[in-house]
Structure formats: C-alpha cells, structure tokens
Design a protein around this motif. Structure first.
Motif, PDB file in Angstrom:
ATOM      1  N   TYR A  45     -17.500 144.173 -30.542  1.00 44.70           N
ATOM      2  CA  TYR A  45     -17.328 145.170 -32.082  1.00 44.70           C
ATOM      3  C   TYR A  45     -17.143 144.441 -32.966  1.00 44.70           C
ATOM      4  O   TYR A  45     -17.460 144.469 -34.235  1.00 44.70           O
ATOM      5  CB  TYR A  45     -16.507 146.368 -31.808  1.00 44.70           C
ATOM      6  N   SER A  46     -15.733 143.555 -32.791  1.00 43.45           N
ATOM      7  CA  SER A  46     -16.024 142.597 -34.456  1.00 43.45           C
ATOM      8  C   SER A  46     -16.513 141.325 -34.383  1.00 43.45           C
ATOM      9  O   SER A  46     -16.902 140.944 -35.463  1.00 43.45           O
ATOM     10  CB  SER A  46     -14.482 141.748 -33.986  1.00 43.45           C
ATOM     11  N   GLU A  47     -17.585 141.978 -32.972  1.00 42.45           N
ATOM     12  CA  GLU A  47     -18.891 140.337 -33.463  1.00 42.45           C
ATOM     13  C   GLU A  47     -19.970 141.065 -33.945  1.00 42.45           C
ATOM     14  O   GLU A  47     -21.205 140.158 -34.122  1.00 42.45           O
ATOM     15  CB  GLU A  47     -19.165 139.399 -32.606  1.00 42.45           C
ATOM     16  N   GLN A  48     -20.218 141.884 -34.080  1.00 37.60           N
ATOM     17  CA  GLN A  48     -21.380 143.257 -34.348  1.00 37.60           C
ATOM     18  C   GLN A  48     -21.621 142.611 -36.148  1.00 37.60           C
ATOM     19  O   GLN A  48     -20.512 142.837 -37.078  1.00 37.60           O
ATOM     20  CB  GLN A  48     -21.258 144.637 -34.485  1.00 37.60           C
ATOM     21  N   PRO A  49     -22.155 142.433 -36.445  1.00 35.25           N
ATOM     22  CA  PRO A  49     -22.840 142.251 -38.276  1.00 35.25           C
ATOM     23  C   PRO A  49     -22.942 143.242 -38.147  1.00 35.25           C
ATOM     24  O   PRO A  49     -22.957 143.191 -39.714  1.00 35.25           O
ATOM     25  CB  PRO A  49     -24.283 142.059 -37.966  1.00 35.25           C
ATOM     26  N   ALA A  50     -23.120 144.185 -38.529  1.00 31.82           N
ATOM     27  CA  ALA A  50     -23.071 145.646 -38.887  1.00 31.82           C
ATOM     28  C   ALA A  50     -22.768 146.917 -38.469  1.00 31.82           C
ATOM     29  O   ALA A  50     -22.830 147.322 -37.084  1.00 31.82           O
ATOM     30  CB  ALA A  50     -24.725 146.171 -39.975  1.00 31.82           C
ATOM     31  N   THR A  51     -22.638 147.990 -38.880  1.00 28.21           N
ATOM     32  CA  THR A  51     -22.426 149.475 -38.460  1.00 28.21           C
ATOM     33  C   THR A  51     -23.644 149.771 -37.082  1.00 28.21           C
ATOM     34  O   THR A  51     -24.838 149.884 -37.301  1.00 28.21           O
ATOM     35  CB  THR A  51     -22.195 150.635 -38.902  1.00 28.21           C
ATOM     36  N   VAL A  52     -23.323 149.999 -35.861  1.00 30.59           N
ATOM     37  CA  VAL A  52     -24.326 150.625 -35.134  1.00 30.59           C
ATOM     38  C   VAL A  52     -24.063 152.292 -35.540  1.00 30.59           C
ATOM     39  O   VAL A  52     -22.915 152.638 -34.960  1.00 30.59           O
ATOM     40  CB  VAL A  52     -23.852 150.064 -33.255  1.00 30.59           C
ATOM     41  N   VAL A  53     -25.229 152.877 -35.323  1.00 30.39           N
ATOM     42  CA  VAL A  53     -25.405 153.937 -35.082  1.00 30.39           C
ATOM     43  C   VAL A  53     -26.404 154.274 -34.221  1.00 30.39           C
ATOM     44  O   VAL A  53     -27.467 153.714 -33.280  1.00 30.39           O
ATOM     45  CB  VAL A  53     -26.185 154.663 -36.399  1.00 30.39           C
ATOM     46  N   TYR A  54     -25.795 155.930 -33.262  1.00 36.66           N
ATOM     47  CA  TYR A  54     -26.615 155.809 -32.494  1.00 36.66           C
ATOM     48  C   TYR A  54     -27.473 157.897 -32.604  1.00 36.66           C
ATOM     49  O   TYR A  54     -27.299 158.245 -32.779  1.00 36.66           O
ATOM     50  CB  TYR A  54     -26.120 156.213 -30.870  1.00 36.66           C
ATOM     51  N   VAL A  55     -28.822 156.974 -32.066  1.00 39.18           N
ATOM     52  CA  VAL A  55     -30.051 158.534 -32.640  1.00 39.18           C
ATOM     53  C   VAL A  55     -30.576 158.893 -31.324  1.00 39.18           C
ATOM     54  O   VAL A  55     -30.777 157.729 -30.228  1.00 39.18           O
ATOM     55  CB  VAL A  55     -30.668 157.276 -33.542  1.00 39.18           C
ATOM     56  N   PRO A  56     -31.253 159.795 -31.063  1.00 41.43           N
ATOM     57  CA  PRO A  56     -31.598 160.060 -30.312  1.00 41.43           C
ATOM     58  C   PRO A  56     -33.247 159.751 -30.042  1.00 41.43           C
ATOM     59  O   PRO A  56     -34.127 159.168 -31.450  1.00 41.43           O
ATOM     60  CB  PRO A  56     -32.520 161.427 -30.593  1.00 41.43           C
ATOM     61  N   GLY A  57     -33.621 158.492 -29.361  1.00 39.90           N
ATOM     62  CA  GLY A  57     -34.688 158.056 -29.072  1.00 39.90           C
ATOM     63  C   GLY A  57     -35.417 158.826 -28.700  1.00 39.90           C
ATOM     64  O   GLY A  57     -36.010 160.087 -28.143  1.00 39.90           O
ATOM     65  N   PRO A  58     -37.005 157.983 -28.156  1.00 40.03           N
ATOM     66  CA  PRO A  58     -38.157 158.914 -27.642  1.00 40.03           C
ATOM     67  C   PRO A  58     -38.628 159.184 -26.671  1.00 40.03           C
ATOM     68  O   PRO A  58     -38.384 160.309 -26.293  1.00 40.03           O
ATOM     69  CB  PRO A  58     -39.640 157.901 -27.879  1.00 40.03           C
ATOM     70  N   GLY A  59     -37.583 159.173 -25.586  1.00 40.08           N
ATOM     71  CA  GLY A  59     -37.259 159.548 -23.798  1.00 40.08           C
ATOM     72  C   GLY A  59     -35.919 161.009 -23.685  1.00 40.08           C
ATOM     73  O   GLY A  59     -35.483 161.197 -22.404  1.00 40.08           O
ATOM     74  N   GLY A  60     -35.472 160.965 -25.328  1.00 39.41           N
ATOM     75  CA  GLY A  60     -34.534 162.236 -25.115  1.00 39.41           C
ATOM     76  C   GLY A  60     -33.442 161.233 -24.975  1.00 39.41           C
ATOM     77  O   GLY A  60     -32.332 161.388 -25.387  1.00 39.41           O
ATOM     78  N   GLN A  61     -32.909 159.353 -24.584  1.00 41.11           N
ATOM     79  CA  GLN A  61     -32.382 159.235 -24.444  1.00 41.11           C
ATOM     80  C   GLN A  61     -31.177 158.491 -26.178  1.00 41.11           C
ATOM     81  O   GLN A  61     -32.747 158.896 -26.843  1.00 41.11           O
ATOM     82  CB  GLN A  61     -32.022 157.781 -23.458  1.00 41.11           C
ATOM     83  N   MET A  62     -30.091 158.313 -26.028  1.00 42.03           N
ATOM     84  CA  MET A  62     -29.428 157.825 -27.394  1.00 42.03           C
ATOM     85  C   MET A  62     -29.682 156.667 -27.343  1.00 42.03           C
ATOM     86  O   MET A  62     -29.287 155.889 -26.678  1.00 42.03           O
ATOM     87  CB  MET A  62     -27.992 158.378 -27.918  1.00 42.03           C
ATOM     88  N   VAL A  63     -30.011 155.641 -28.710  1.00 39.15           N
ATOM     89  CA  VAL A  63     -30.265 154.728 -28.965  1.00 39.15           C
ATOM     90  C   VAL A  63     -29.128 154.127 -30.165  1.00 39.15           C
ATOM     91  O   VAL A  63     -29.352 154.387 -30.856  1.00 39.15           O
ATOM     92  CB  VAL A  63     -31.754 154.180 -29.255  1.00 39.15           C
ATOM     93  N   ALA A  64     -28.903 152.862 -29.561  1.00 35.11           N
ATOM     94  CA  ALA A  64     -27.825 152.046 -30.383  1.00 35.11           C
ATOM     95  C   ALA A  64     -28.593 151.291 -32.123  1.00 35.11           C
ATOM     96  O   ALA A  64     -29.994 150.980 -31.532  1.00 35.11           O
ATOM     97  CB  ALA A  64     -26.919 151.293 -30.009  1.00 35.11           C
ATOM     98  N   VAL A  65     -28.681 151.488 -32.815  1.00 35.78           N
ATOM     99  CA  VAL A  65     -29.530 150.868 -33.750  1.00 35.78           C
ATOM    100  C   VAL A  65     -28.276 150.860 -35.398  1.00 35.78           C
ATOM    101  O   VAL A  65     -27.625 151.552 -35.270  1.00 35.78           O
ATOM    102  CB  VAL A  65     -30.420 152.039 -34.632  1.00 35.78           C
ATOM    103  N   LEU A  66     -28.874 149.927 -35.867  1.00 37.41           N
ATOM    104  CA  LEU A  66     -28.296 148.906 -37.013  1.00 37.41           C
ATOM    105  C   LEU A  66     -28.220 150.089 -38.065  1.00 37.41           C
ATOM    106  O   LEU A  66     -29.606 150.548 -38.069  1.00 37.41           O
ATOM    107  CB  LEU A  66     -28.466 147.725 -37.573  1.00 37.41           C
ATOM    108  N   ARG A  67     -27.253 150.283 -38.921  1.00 35.96           N
ATOM    109  CA  ARG A  67     -26.996 151.531 -39.838  1.00 35.96           C
ATOM    110  C   ARG A  67     -27.710 150.709 -40.760  1.00 35.96           C
ATOM    111  O   ARG A  67     -29.355 151.774 -41.087  1.00 35.96           O
ATOM    112  CB  ARG A  67     -26.002 151.546 -40.278  1.00 35.96           C
TER     113      ARG A  67
END
Length: 161
Positions: free
Chosen positions: A30-52
């Motif tokens: 978490y401390s090495e991430q460049p920005a905040t990660v947000v989980y959004v629904p993806g095309p297959g129905g799974q949650m996908v991590a995306v930078l804000r």
C-alpha cells in the motif's frame, strides 16, 4: 405455495457471485502505490482494481435551462424592420411631396403662359388698328386762348394761352 430457501447474503445485481480466482503476479504494498486504488465492476462481473486518476471524470454539471418564452422576433430584428419601414415611409412621403411640388410648378408654368398670351393679346389689340390702317387716327385737341387788353394812351397787352 412452497417457499424456497434464500441465501444468507443478498448480492446486489451486477456484483460478482463467484469468488475471485487467486491473484498471481507481483505484490505491491500500500505504501508503494503511486495513487489510490479503486475497485470497479469489470466486464466479466469481477471487481477490477483501477487507479483513481484513470477513472473518467465526474459528469459535467450543467446550469438549468431558462425556459421562459422568447419573443416571436428578437429586438434587433424588430429594430431593423422598423428602420426599413421608416425609410420606406420617408421615401414614399418625399416622392409624394416632390410630385405635389411638380404639379404646383406645372400649374405656375401654365399660369405664366396664360399671362403671356393675355399680354400679347393686349399689345396686338393696341397695334392692330395702326398697323392695318383701319382704325381712327389720333385726335389732338388744342385750345388756344388769346386775351388782349387795352389801356390808356394806346398801350395793349396780348396773352396767349
């Protein structure tokens, strides 16, 4: 009517119902991430991590529309139309004025020609007897008065008037 057993957890529509497969790859802390990660629904129905910062921006908020009725013709068009009508009216009125002045000048020219012909007729009536010799001649009346007065001792005085 028969009741079916309901699951203990209610899943909202569009959310994945299958547990996510194990993730493989490098682990980022978490401390090495460049920005905040947000989980959004993806095309297959799974949650996908995306930078804000990669998410689309919020939709633009528009001002409410002004729905008051507008005039049939805008103010500038009304002014242009009024100016055109005024110019047409002035032009028509000026033409009528000039036509009236032309009629007056024509009438005065007619009166002038009538006066000229009357003067010609008067001069001709005066000259015709003399030129044609049909009229009576000029008669001149002369009155001569002779007064003679006699005085004593033979003196006389004569006055001619």
């Amino acid at each position: 009517m028969e009741q079916l057993p309901t699951p203990a957890v209610q899943v909202p529509p569009g959310w994945p119902t299958i547990p996510a497969a194990p993730v493989t790859g490098t682990v980022s802390l978490y401390s090495e991430q460049p920005a905040t990660v947000v989980y959004v629904p993806g095309p297959g129905g799974q949650m996908v991590a995306v930078l804000r910062e990669h998410l689309p921006t919020a939709p633009a908020v528009y001002q409410p529309r002004d729905l008051t009725p507008l005039p049939l013709l805008d103010a500038r068009a009304q002014r242009l139309a009024a100016g055109g009508l005024l110019a047409g009216g002035v032009g028509f009125g000026g033409g009528q004025l000039l036509a009236g002045l032309g009629t007056a000048v024509s009438a005065l020219a007619g009166v002038g020609s009538v006066v000229m012909w009357v003067a010609v007729a008067v001069v001709a009536s005066r000259l015709a007897p003399t030129v044609l010799g049909t009229g009576r001649g000029t008669v001149h009346h002369h009155h001569t008065t002779v007064t003679t007065s006699s005085r004593w001792w033979g003196s006389t005085t004569t006055h001619v008037r």
